[in-house]
Scaffold this motif. Structure first.
Motif, PDB file in Angstrom:
ATOM      1  N   HIS A  58       0.866  -1.177   0.000  1.00 24.47           N
ATOM      2  CA  HIS A  58       0.000   0.000   0.000  1.00 24.47           C
ATOM      3  C   HIS A  58       0.905   1.231   0.000  1.00 24.47           C
ATOM      4  CE1 HIS A  58      -2.986   2.947   1.135  1.00 24.47           C
ATOM      5  NE2 HIS A  58      -3.942   2.024   1.156  1.00 24.47           N
ATOM      6  N   PRO A  59       0.654   2.192  -0.859  1.00 27.40           N
ATOM      7  CA  PRO A  59       1.554   3.354  -0.930  1.00 27.40           C
ATOM      8  C   PRO A  59       1.674   4.113   0.387  1.00 27.40           C
ATOM      9  CG  PRO A  59      -0.426   3.693  -2.255  1.00 27.40           C
ATOM     10  CD  PRO A  59      -0.404   2.255  -1.884  1.00 27.40           C
ATOM     11  N   ALA A  60       0.641   4.088   1.232  1.00 31.27           N
ATOM     12  CA  ALA A  60       0.750   4.767   2.527  1.00 31.27           C
ATOM     13  C   ALA A  60       1.771   4.080   3.422  1.00 31.27           C
ATOM     14  CB  ALA A  60      -0.610   4.818   3.218  1.00 31.27           C
ATOM     15  N   VAL A  61       1.852   2.755   3.339  1.00 34.92           N
ATOM     16  CA  VAL A  61       2.844   2.024   4.129  1.00 34.92           C
ATOM     17  C   VAL A  61       4.245   2.277   3.579  1.00 34.92           C
ATOM     18  CG1 VAL A  61       3.589  -0.278   4.850  1.00 34.92           C
ATOM     19  CG2 VAL A  61       1.156   0.286   4.795  1.00 34.92           C
ATOM     20  N   VAL A  62       4.375   2.368   2.245  1.00 33.75           N
ATOM     21  CA  VAL A  62       5.663   2.736   1.650  1.00 33.75           C
ATOM     22  C   VAL A  62       6.069   4.142   2.116  1.00 33.75           C
ATOM     23  CG1 VAL A  62       6.908   3.169  -0.499  1.00 33.75           C
ATOM     24  CG2 VAL A  62       5.329   1.239  -0.346  1.00 33.75           C
ATOM     25  N   ALA A  63       5.115   5.066   2.127  1.00 33.89           N
ATOM     26  CA  ALA A  63       5.404   6.433   2.580  1.00 33.89           C
ATOM     27  C   ALA A  63       5.917   6.428   4.010  1.00 33.89           C
ATOM     28  CB  ALA A  63       4.158   7.303   2.458  1.00 33.89           C
ATOM     29  N   GLN A  64       5.289   5.632   4.863  1.00 37.46           N
ATOM     30  CA  GLN A  64       5.723   5.540   6.257  1.00 37.46           C
ATOM     31  C   GLN A  64       7.134   4.951   6.352  1.00 37.46           C
ATOM     32  OE1 GLN A  64       3.998   2.382   8.473  1.00 37.46           O
ATOM     33  NE2 GLN A  64       4.179   3.434  10.448  1.00 37.46           N
ATOM     34  N   SER A  65       7.387   3.871   5.617  1.00 37.62           N
ATOM     35  CA  SER A  65       8.685   3.196   5.679  1.00 37.62           C
ATOM     36  C   SER A  65       9.804   4.090   5.167  1.00 37.62           C
ATOM     37  CB  SER A  65       8.633   1.902   4.860  1.00 37.62           C
ATOM     38  OG  SER A  65       7.636   1.032   5.341  1.00 37.62           O
ATOM     39  N   ILE A  66       9.568   4.736   4.033  1.00 30.89           N
ATOM     40  CA  ILE A  66      10.590   5.607   3.446  1.00 30.89           C
ATOM     41  C   ILE A  66      10.829   6.831   4.333  1.00 30.89           C
ATOM     42  CG2 ILE A  66      11.068   7.135   1.507  1.00 30.89           C
ATOM     43  CD1 ILE A  66      11.625   4.234   0.884  1.00 30.89           C
ATOM     44  N   ALA A  67       9.757   7.353   4.938  1.00 36.86           N
ATOM     45  CA  ALA A  67       9.927   8.492   5.844  1.00 36.86           C
ATOM     46  C   ALA A  67      10.810   8.105   7.030  1.00 36.86           C
ATOM     47  CB  ALA A  67       8.567   8.982   6.333  1.00 36.86           C
ATOM     48  N   THR A  68      10.614   6.915   7.568  1.00 37.77           N
ATOM     49  CA  THR A  68      11.451   6.451   8.681  1.00 37.77           C
ATOM     50  C   THR A  68      12.907   6.353   8.255  1.00 37.77           C
ATOM     51  OG1 THR A  68       9.612   5.217   9.663  1.00 37.77           O
ATOM     52  CG2 THR A  68      11.840   4.565  10.307  1.00 37.77           C
ATOM     53  N   LEU A  69      13.153   5.767   7.077  1.00 33.55           N
ATOM     54  CA  LEU A  69      14.523   5.682   6.571  1.00 33.55           C
ATOM     55  C   LEU A  69      15.132   7.068   6.389  1.00 33.55           C
ATOM     56  CD1 LEU A  69      14.111   2.848   3.895  1.00 33.55           C
ATOM     57  CD2 LEU A  69      15.466   2.718   5.995  1.00 33.55           C
ATOM     58  N   ALA A  70      14.332   8.010   5.907  1.00 31.07           N
ATOM     59  CA  ALA A  70      14.838   9.363   5.653  1.00 31.07           C
ATOM     60  C   ALA A  70      15.125  10.111   6.953  1.00 31.07           C
ATOM     61  CB  ALA A  70      13.844  10.144   4.798  1.00 31.07           C
ATOM     62  N   VAL A  71      14.349   9.859   8.001  1.00 31.69           N
ATOM     63  CA  VAL A  71      14.625  10.469   9.301  1.00 31.69           C
ATOM     64  C   VAL A  71      15.924   9.914   9.881  1.00 31.69           C
ATOM     65  CG1 VAL A  71      13.824  10.580  11.694  1.00 31.69           C
ATOM     66  CG2 VAL A  71      12.228  11.030   9.827  1.00 31.69           C
ATOM     67  N   LEU A  72      16.134   8.603   9.698  1.00 29.97           N
ATOM     68  CA  LEU A  72      17.334   7.975  10.227  1.00 29.97           C
ATOM     69  C   LEU A  72      18.584   8.318   9.422  1.00 29.97           C
ATOM     70  CD1 LEU A  72      15.871   4.423  10.979  1.00 29.97           C
ATOM     71  CD2 LEU A  72      16.608   6.118  12.677  1.00 29.97           C
ATOM     72  N   ASN A  73      18.385   8.645   8.129  1.00 28.64           N
ATOM     73  CA  ASN A  73      19.508   8.913   7.228  1.00 28.64           C
ATOM     74  C   ASN A  73      19.242  10.207   6.460  1.00 28.64           C
ATOM     75  OD1 ASN A  73      20.926   6.058   7.385  1.00 28.64           O
ATOM     76  ND2 ASN A  73      18.753   5.660   7.032  1.00 28.64           N
ATOM     77  N   PRO A  74      19.333  11.357   7.118  1.00 24.37           N
ATOM     78  CA  PRO A  74      18.922  12.623   6.485  1.00 24.37           C
ATOM     79  C   PRO A  74      19.667  12.905   5.188  1.00 24.37           C
ATOM     80  CG  PRO A  74      19.303  12.922   8.847  1.00 24.37           C
ATOM     81  CD  PRO A  74      19.802  11.560   8.507  1.00 24.37           C
ATOM     82  N   GLY A  75      18.886  13.206   4.148  1.00 24.10           N
ATOM     83  CA  GLY A  75      19.458  13.583   2.862  1.00 24.10           C
ATOM     84  C   GLY A  75      20.061  12.444   2.075  1.00 24.10           C
ATOM     85  N   ARG A  76      19.867  11.193   2.502  1.00 23.64           N
ATOM     86  CA  ARG A  76      20.544  10.071   1.861  1.00 23.64           C
ATOM     87  C   ARG A  76      19.582   9.068   1.233  1.00 23.64           C
ATOM     88  NH1 ARG A  76      23.976   7.099   5.979  1.00 23.64           N
ATOM     89  NH2 ARG A  76      24.678   6.036   4.097  1.00 23.64           N
ATOM     90  N   ILE A  77      18.280   9.303   1.281  1.00 27.19           N
ATOM     91  CA  ILE A  77      17.303   8.311   0.815  1.00 27.19           C
ATOM     92  C   ILE A  77      16.601   8.787  -0.445  1.00 27.19           C
ATOM     93  CG2 ILE A  77      15.163   7.097   1.384  1.00 27.19           C
ATOM     94  CD1 ILE A  77      17.567   6.002   2.863  1.00 27.19           C
ATOM     95  N   VAL A  78      16.500   7.870  -1.406  1.00 25.87           N
ATOM     96  CA  VAL A  78      15.745   8.078  -2.644  1.00 25.87           C
ATOM     97  C   VAL A  78      14.750   6.930  -2.769  1.00 25.87           C
ATOM     98  CG1 VAL A  78      15.909   7.952  -5.164  1.00 25.87           C
ATOM     99  CG2 VAL A  78      17.522   9.353  -3.889  1.00 25.87           C
ATOM    100  N   LEU A  79      13.551   7.238  -3.198  1.00 29.07           N
ATOM    101  CA  LEU A  79      12.578   6.192  -3.506  1.00 29.07           C
ATOM    102  C   LEU A  79      12.442   6.079  -5.014  1.00 29.07           C
ATOM    103  CD1 LEU A  79      10.389   4.117  -2.801  1.00 29.07           C
ATOM    104  CD2 LEU A  79       8.746   6.017  -2.697  1.00 29.07           C
ATOM    105  N   GLY A  80      12.969   4.997  -5.578  1.00 31.81           N
ATOM    106  CA  GLY A  80      12.777   4.710  -6.990  1.00 31.81           C
ATOM    107  C   GLY A  80      11.563   3.821  -7.166  1.00 31.81           C
ATOM    108  N   VAL A  81      10.657   4.204  -8.058  1.00 34.72           N
ATOM    109  CA  VAL A  81       9.403   3.481  -8.227  1.00 34.72           C
ATOM    110  C   VAL A  81       9.185   3.125  -9.698  1.00 34.72           C
ATOM    111  CG1 VAL A  81       8.302   4.558  -6.228  1.00 34.72           C
ATOM    112  CG2 VAL A  81       8.077   5.628  -8.475  1.00 34.72           C
ATOM    113  N   GLY A  82       8.335   2.107  -9.911  1.00 28.48           N
ATOM    114  CA  GLY A  82       7.997   1.699 -11.264  1.00 28.48           C
ATOM    115  C   GLY A  82       6.647   1.023 -11.296  1.00 28.48           C
ATOM    116  N   THR A  83       6.227   0.641 -12.492  1.00 29.44           N
ATOM    117  CA  THR A  83       4.897   0.043 -12.657  1.00 29.44           C
ATOM    118  C   THR A  83       4.866  -1.439 -12.345  1.00 29.44           C
ATOM    119  OG1 THR A  83       5.327  -0.277 -15.014  1.00 29.44           O
ATOM    120  CG2 THR A  83       4.180   1.743 -14.374  1.00 29.44           C
ATOM    121  N   GLY A  84       6.037  -2.089 -12.178  1.00 31.18           N
ATOM    122  CA  GLY A  84       6.062  -3.458 -11.691  1.00 31.18           C
ATOM    123  C   GLY A  84       6.190  -4.523 -12.756  1.00 31.18           C
ATOM    124  N   GLU A  85       6.339  -5.757 -12.280  1.00 32.88           N
ATOM    125  CA  GLU A  85       6.473  -6.929 -13.136  1.00 32.88           C
ATOM    126  C   GLU A  85       5.603  -8.053 -12.580  1.00 32.88           C
ATOM    127  OE1 GLU A  85      11.000  -6.875 -14.721  1.00 32.88           O
ATOM    128  OE2 GLU A  85      10.768  -7.092 -12.559  1.00 32.88           O
TER     129      GLU A  85
END
Length: 336
Positions: free
Chosen positions: A83-110
């Motif tokens: 769910h994109p909201a759970v991805v948003a939460q997870s990536i936000a946590t990573l970004a808080v722990l690693n300021p300025g070092r996180i990128v979320l690369g996304v795609g349409t999937g396989e």
């Protein structure tokens, strides 16, 4: 002001277990690479010897063991098993722990990652619309305290990501065609594609589509990173350099040959039938460092500014050392 050129390391999640892969990625920072990107697969492309560590917890471990590199997914699909909201939460946590070092690369999937879980696999237009909506929802959650979102595919009510980073999380969009590339130029902080295809795909289709998206979004071209995963096999023995690509033969399958496959055993069977010349066709295969750098430079000359190197060999430590000694210094002397 010119866009700085960066050189990254592709952590091959489909080839190595999580601990081994983590050690290689830490070594990549020590070797002078600027970034580390990892794919997010539920299943690998090869059954025998394949791996599929979960990208998000793995990035957390990488952040804890490094201090400098940019880290991200290439790519994650926030539209089916997540769910994109759970991805948003997870990536936000990573970004808080690693300021300025996180990128979320996304795609349409396989299909390989979604169909096995019993999820419906719609046609490309719907997958594209799902991706657009998921990005919009994630950004709402990163930017606002309380979010109610009523989309075509996703709905949240009075949702909050309580631990958000101080700066926006960059979103990069993976694209193999013009529609997704144009979307990246219009709304994303970066565009991701892979090497080893016809030059005209990059020069006549993908990069112009990114530029078109930038123009439509009335943005500065320097706001959008242009990243390419460059598949390389550099080894002093040319025959070994060629043979090392065998594990990644599935990359040489055409879109038609891979379409709808959800079983790694079937992907492996089809890849095994390919001759070594075709298996190696997606890679820059070389035993000469100057020639190797010349072929890499072609992608910089096309307009890419972030090159993430994917080596197919089992001994990644040797690859990292060869690149630290022979390739990265040459690239930095040439491109700064």
């Amino acid at each position: 002001m010119s866009i700085p050129i960066r050189f990254g390391y592709k952590a091959s999640a489909e080839q190595f277990g999580p601990q081994e892969l983590l050690d290689y990625a830490v070594a990549a920072e020590d070797a002078g690479f600027d970034s580390v990107f990892i794919s997010d697969h539920f299943q690998p492309w090869m059954h025998d010897g394949g791996h599929a560590p979960a990208a998000l917890p793995w990035l957390g471990a990488l952040g804890a063991r490094t201090c400098r590199i940019l880290m991200g997914t290439s790519v994650l699909t926030p539209t089916f098993r997540y769910h994109p909201a759970v991805v948003a939460q997870s990536i936000a946590t990573l970004a808080v722990l690693n300021p300025g070092r996180i990128v979320l690369g996304v795609g349409t999937g396989e299909a390989l990652n979604e169909v096995t879980l019993g999820l419906d696999w719609p046609e490309p237009p719907e997958r594209f619309q799902r991706l657009k909506e998921s990005i919009a929802l994630m950004r709402e959650l990163w930017e606002h305290e309380r979010v109610t979102f009523d989309g075509t595919f996703w709905k949240v009510e009075d949702a909050t990501v309580y631990d958000r980073p101080d700066r926006p999380v960059p979103v990069y969009i993976g694209a193999a065609g013009p529609a997704a590339a144009r979307l990246a130029g219009r709304i994303a902080e970066g565009f991701i594609t892979t090497s080893g295809k016809d030059r005209a795909l990059y020069t006549d289709t993908l990069l112009p589509a990114v530029a078109d998206g930038v123009a439509k979004g009335e943005r500065d071209a320097e706001e959008v990173d242009r990243m390419i995963e460059v598949k390389v096999s550099y080894h002093p023995d040319l025959e070994k350099a060629r043979e090392r690509t065998r594990f990644w033969a599935p990359l040489a399958l055409s879109a038609e040959e891979k379409m709808g496959i959800h079983d790694p055993r079937e992907m492996q069977r089809r890849a095994a039938a390919l001759p070594i010349e075709r298996a190696a066709s997606r890679f820059i295969v070389s035993d000469d460092p100057d020639e190797h750098v010349e072929r890499i430079a072609e992608y910089v000359e096309m307009g890419f500014r972030h090159l993430v190197f994917h080596d197919p060999g089992a001994d990644q430590s040797a690859f990292l050392q060869r690149y630290a000694d022979d390739i990265l210094p040459r690239l930095r002397r040439r491109f700064g």
